[in-house]
Design a protein around this motif. Structure first.
Motif, PDB file in Angstrom:
ATOM      1  N   HIS A 687       0.940  -1.158  -0.277  1.00  0.00           N
ATOM      2  CA  HIS A 687      -0.229   0.364   0.062  1.00  0.00           C
ATOM      3  C   HIS A 687       0.923   1.537   0.029  1.00  0.00           C
ATOM      4  O   HIS A 687       0.053   2.352  -0.121  1.00  0.00           O
ATOM      5  N   CYS A 688       2.096   1.318   0.130  1.00  0.00           N
ATOM      6  CA  CYS A 688       2.541   2.123   0.972  1.00  0.00           C
ATOM      7  C   CYS A 688       4.034   2.668  -1.024  1.00  0.00           C
ATOM      8  O   CYS A 688       4.174   3.145  -1.188  1.00  0.00           O
ATOM      9  N   LEU A 689       4.888   1.601  -0.873  1.00  0.00           N
ATOM     10  CA  LEU A 689       5.689   1.129  -1.694  1.00  0.00           C
ATOM     11  C   LEU A 689       5.874   1.769  -3.228  1.00  0.00           C
ATOM     12  O   LEU A 689       6.249   1.784  -4.053  1.00  0.00           O
ATOM     13  N   LEU A 690       4.955   0.351  -3.481  1.00  0.00           N
ATOM     14  CA  LEU A 690       4.130   0.436  -5.211  1.00  0.00           C
ATOM     15  C   LEU A 690       3.210   1.269  -5.214  1.00  0.00           C
ATOM     16  O   LEU A 690       2.542   0.986  -6.698  1.00  0.00           O
ATOM     17  N   ASN A 691       2.625   2.434  -4.313  1.00  0.00           N
ATOM     18  CA  ASN A 691       1.350   3.125  -4.199  1.00  0.00           C
ATOM     19  C   ASN A 691       2.961   4.234  -5.357  1.00  0.00           C
ATOM     20  O   ASN A 691       3.764   4.719  -4.350  1.00  0.00           O
ATOM     21  N   LYS A 692       2.153   4.961  -6.449  1.00  0.00           N
ATOM     22  CA  LYS A 692       3.318   5.968  -6.972  1.00  0.00           C
ATOM     23  C   LYS A 692       2.624   7.703  -6.687  1.00  0.00           C
ATOM     24  O   LYS A 692       3.847   7.609  -6.228  1.00  0.00           O
ATOM     25  N   LYS A 693       1.524   6.998  -5.590  1.00  0.00           N
ATOM     26  CA  LYS A 693       1.986   8.652  -4.965  1.00  0.00           C
ATOM     27  C   LYS A 693       2.350   8.975  -3.820  1.00  0.00           C
ATOM     28  O   LYS A 693       2.902   9.427  -3.636  1.00  0.00           O
ATOM     29  N   VAL A 694       2.413   8.113  -3.106  1.00  0.00           N
ATOM     30  CA  VAL A 694       3.147   7.321  -1.883  1.00  0.00           C
ATOM     31  C   VAL A 694       4.246   7.961  -2.421  1.00  0.00           C
ATOM     32  O   VAL A 694       5.199   8.505  -1.191  1.00  0.00           O
ATOM     33  N   ARG A 695       4.764   7.351  -2.686  1.00  0.00           N
ATOM     34  CA  ARG A 695       6.174   7.323  -3.595  1.00  0.00           C
ATOM     35  C   ARG A 695       7.194   8.712  -3.397  1.00  0.00           C
ATOM     36  O   ARG A 695       7.851   9.058  -3.307  1.00  0.00           O
ATOM     37  N   GLU A 696       6.129   9.615  -4.378  1.00  0.00           N
ATOM     38  CA  GLU A 696       6.732  10.543  -4.867  1.00  0.00           C
ATOM     39  C   GLU A 696       6.093  11.634  -3.609  1.00  0.00           C
ATOM     40  O   GLU A 696       6.739  12.601  -4.067  1.00  0.00           O
ATOM     41  N   GLU A 697       4.932  11.225  -3.017  1.00  0.00           N
ATOM     42  CA  GLU A 697       5.092  11.842  -1.228  1.00  0.00           C
ATOM     43  C   GLU A 697       6.322  11.530  -0.139  1.00  0.00           C
ATOM     44  O   GLU A 697       6.515  12.314   0.241  1.00  0.00           O
ATOM     45  N   TYR A 698       6.315  10.935  -1.094  1.00  0.00           N
ATOM     46  CA  TYR A 698       8.149  10.258   0.313  1.00  0.00           C
ATOM     47  C   TYR A 698       8.861  11.062  -0.682  1.00  0.00           C
ATOM     48  O   TYR A 698       9.993  11.603  -0.041  1.00  0.00           O
ATOM     49  N   ARG A 699       8.949  11.147  -1.488  1.00  0.00           N
ATOM     50  CA  ARG A 699      10.480  11.727  -2.666  1.00  0.00           C
ATOM     51  C   ARG A 699      10.866  12.985  -1.820  1.00  0.00           C
ATOM     52  O   ARG A 699      11.297  14.024  -1.192  1.00  0.00           O
ATOM     53  N   LYS A 700       9.244  13.709  -1.707  1.00  0.00           N
ATOM     54  CA  LYS A 700       8.674  15.481  -1.239  1.00  0.00           C
ATOM     55  C   LYS A 700       9.511  15.474  -0.198  1.00  0.00           C
ATOM     56  O   LYS A 700       9.820  16.128   0.347  1.00  0.00           O
ATOM     57  N   TRP A 701       8.813  14.773   0.618  1.00  0.00           N
ATOM     58  CA  TRP A 701       9.637  14.940   2.653  1.00  0.00           C
ATOM     59  C   TRP A 701      10.550  14.280   2.601  1.00  0.00           C
ATOM     60  O   TRP A 701      11.532  15.083   2.978  1.00  0.00           O
ATOM     61  N   ALA A 702      11.526  13.500   1.994  1.00  0.00           N
ATOM     62  CA  ALA A 702      12.748  13.544   1.757  1.00  0.00           C
ATOM     63  C   ALA A 702      13.567  14.948   0.801  1.00  0.00           C
ATOM     64  O   ALA A 702      14.253  15.240   1.364  1.00  0.00           O
TER      65      ALA A 702
END
Length: 735
Positions: A687-702
């Motif tokens: 639900h998190c790592l394979l979700n494109k929107k979640v990955r983009e949000e993680y990149r923003k946070w990073a």
């Protein structure tokens, strides 16, 4: 002249004779007094040199001439007796004589107290029972005997503890007087049983011992076949009740057997309860007695107690119904056995479980002190054929009552000699109630324990990351995210409780263990309910023809948390004792209580499976359309794959988990542990790592974190340089 002179002469002559006689008497008296001084006590003088003992006395010689001799009393009563007093009489010696008296319990017909010889003997028996001269207790019956009497317990009565029958000091009590309800236990079923027992006690005078035994066994069968409120008692009270029934039956059957004239005796009830009694004279030979369920061989001298005289008895009672009260008891290993198992498995024995293979077999003798027998007793028990599995063993166990816990099974003092084709031979140094058990030893697997702790800790971290993601990532907010959020919350709480409190360390099911079991029941049911909501969401998205936005949040919360709460409340109301087990704080499988979890879970899995099949079929149809909306269809396909994968993981986990609480194989335990540990990680990846929107949000946070650190570093560097410049400038100007 002649007359007076002659008279004077005669007077003078008489005077001379008198004086002569007087002088002679004085001489004799002097000699006699001197003789008496020389004679010993209880003798008389014969002459001036000899003495003779008085009648009833004797000396070493008939004539005593030596003043050192003595006269001793003759004991006419012997031994050997010189005189005979006759039957029922006794000779009493006195100093210099004797007399005869009647023995105790006899009196002279003449009314005199003593007599001298057998011809005067008229001794006759006194009936103490009719004359009221006996000292029998009010609880006994007086029976006259020749010269005495005995006090007997009447029919239906037995000597009190510490007393013997047919003694003058005997005190009696009713056979059933000591068999009463255990203190502190409230049960209408048990109370009714003891009322029937007391009625049997009143029928003993008119009924035979065999009839009383049959009615008693039928009453016990009736109590155990339909236990009623006995099942609602606490485990301790159930075990105390079983101990009371076993000890009471043993006491009553032993007492009734002593009143029986015919032996051996066997009784077989319709409920397969079987009693065998053997009664015979004392001896030292080996005796074997048996029945359908068991055989016993013992040295017959062990059957007799210290005060037993005459015939003695041995008995064996086998009951199938008694297992209902004793099945939940614990099995305690002695230190030697535990050490042997730990050495064999190279690990700690954390607990034991068992199941009955045989009936409960109670062995008892006339001898009540059977805690330690001089010669061991050999048993052969019939039971269901069974082959021990891993960490299992077929054992000979006996029941030991205990005031604190109510009782437990143990093996101390018993050893198994062999087992073949549904028959096991055991040898024990004591008597009690025995059973053949299939014991399962819970050997603590250190590797499995490490995997569980580390894996669940990892799973909790991943579930926490999922929860934070679903709360903070705005682009993915929606009804499905709400479902995923609460699914992870339920799994997080359930896993934390599982890790902290699944093991029941105390061995007794207490409030803490029941609470843990109830919370786990609720959390895992809630997780499956939220998973079912994901199926509903997919159905609305793909299958429904008209557009919809899914269920509203109130409905989601009502179904996700309300339905499992309702199930738990109903389950607790129906059977609150179903929460908690001896080793694990989970649902008790007895009486089908485990279906309060299995039923809803099975229903949810089947419904979701049907929904997913329909969804896949609909997707296939839509993909084959001429102008399909590929964007929506790909989204639906991704959601379906995700939901199916999630269902597969959770479903498989609990398929193995159901077997974990009744472990038969290490494979199942490892499978459940690994799958449980993967739940959090799998959901995080899915639900998190394979979700494109979640990955983009993680990149923003990073990026924000990186820029923040870079900005702080740049600011601190510039500020440091500026400060250094400001510090240097005054010095420069000063130069």
């Amino acid at each position: 002249m002649g007359g007076p002179r002659r008279s004077a002469f005669f007077i003078l002559q008489a005077l001379c004779v008198f004086l002569t006689l007087l002088d002679s008497q004085n001489t004799v008296d002097a000699v006699t007094k001197d003789c008496v001084k020389r004679c010993p006590q209880h003798s008389k003088c014969i002459n001036d040199t000899a003495c003779r003992c008085d009648p009833g006395f004797k000396s070493s010689t008939e004539i005593i001439t030596d003043h050192t001799d003595s006269c001793e009393d003759i004991n006419e009563c012997g031994p050997p007796p010189i005189v005979s007093c006759g039957r029922f009489a006794d000779c009493k010696n006195t100093e210099g004589g004797y007399y005869c008296t009647c023995n105790p319990g006899y009196v002279l017909g003449s009314g005199e107290n003593t007599f001298r010889n057998e011809s005067e003997n008229s001794c006759q028996d006194v009936d103490e029972c009719s004359s009221g001269e006996h000292q029998c207790d009010n609880s006994t019956s007086c029976v006259n005997t020749l010269g005495s009497y005995k006090c007997y317990c009447p029919r239906g009565w037995v000597p009190k503890p510490g007393f013997q029958n047919s003694q003058k000091t005997t005190q009696c009590e009713k056979i059933f007087s000591r068999w009463t309800m255990p203190p502190g236990i409230k049960s209408q079923s048990l109370s009714g049983f003891f009322e029937r027992v007391q009625i049997l006690g009143r029928d003993i005078k008119s009924a035979s011992a065999q009839d009383i035994i049959g009615k008693l066994i039928e009453s016990v069968d009736g109590l155990l076949e339909v236990p009623g409120d006995l099942e609602a008692l606490t485990l301790r009270d159930q075990l105390r009740t079983a101990t009371n029934l076993l000890s009471g039956l043993e006491h009553v059957l032993r007492t009734l057997a002593k009143t029986m004239l015919t032996a051996p005796f066997t009784y077989h009830s319709s409920a397969d309860t079987e009693l065998t009694l053997m009664i015979q004279e004392q001896g030292n030979e080996n005796v074997t007695m048996g029945q359908t369920h068991a055989r016993m061989m013992l040295k017959w001298s062990e059957a007799a107690g210290e005060r037993d005289s005459g015939p003695v008895m041995a008995g064996m009672l086998s009951s199938q119904n008694m297992k209902k009260l004793l099945a939940k008891a614990s099995l305690k290993l002695d230190l030697e056995k535990k050490s042997e198992l730990e050495k064999l498995h190279e690990s700690t024995v954390s607990g034991t479980q068992f199941r009955f293979l045989s009936a409960i077999n109670s062995a008892f003798l006339s001898n009540t002190k059977t805690e330690k027998l001089d010669s061991p007793v050999t048993f052969a028990f019939s039971h269901l054929p069974a082959t021990p599995g891993p960490r299992q063993e077929l054992i000979c166990a006996f029941w030991k009552g205990d005031n604190d816990s109510g009782g437990y099974w143990t093996t101390t003092g018993c050893q198994k000699l062999g087992s073949l084709n549904g028959s096991t031979t055991c040898q024990c140094s004591h008597l009690s109630s025995f059973a053949i058990l299939m014991a399962h030893y819970d050997i603590e697997d250190l590797k499995l324990a490490l995997i569980t702790k580390v894996g669940l800790a990892l799973s909790l971290v991943c579930l926490l990351l999922c929860i934070l993601t679903f709360l903070l990532v705005r682009p993915i907010q929606g009804s499905r995210t709400t479902v995923h959020l609460h699914l992870c919350i339920c799994l997080f709480v359930g896993s934390a409780i599982f890790l902290a409190g699944i093991e029941n360390q105390g061995g007794q099911v207490g409030t803490r263990c029941r609470l843990v079991a109830g919370l786990l029941h609720y959390c895992f049911l809630a997780a499956f309910c939220w998973m079912s909501l994901e199926g509903a969401e997919l159905y609305i998205l793909v299958v429904r023809v008209f557009p919809g936005q899914g269920l509203s949040k109130p409905w989601l919360y009502l179904i996700g948390y309300g339905v499992p709460g309702l199930i738990v409340v109903i389950s607790a109301a129906v059977n609150s004792q179903g929460y908690g087990r001896v080793l694990y704080c989970w649902l008790n499988p007895d009486h089908g209580f485990l279906w309060s979890f299995l039923g809803p879970v099975t229903f949810i899995i089947l419904c979701n499976a049907v929904i997913f099949v329909i969804t896949v079929w609909k997707l296939t149809q839509k993909f084959s359309e001429i102008n399909p909306d590929m964007k929506k269809l790909k989204k639906a396909r991704v959601l379906t794959i995700t939901a199916v994968s999630q269902l597969f993981l959770l479903g498989c986990t609990w398929i193995f988990g159901l077997f974990l609480f009744d472990p038969k194989s290490q494979v199942l335990a490892y499978a459940f542990t690994i799958l449980t540990c993967l739940q959090g990680f799998f959901l995080f990846v899915l639900h998190c790592l394979l979700n494109k929107k979640v990955r983009e949000e993680y990149r923003k946070w990073a990026g924000m974190v990186t820029r923040s650190k870079y900005s702080e570093f740049t600011t601190s560097t510039v500020g440091s340089s500026h400060n250094q410049t400001r510090v240097l400038r005054p010095s420069e100007s000063g130069m």
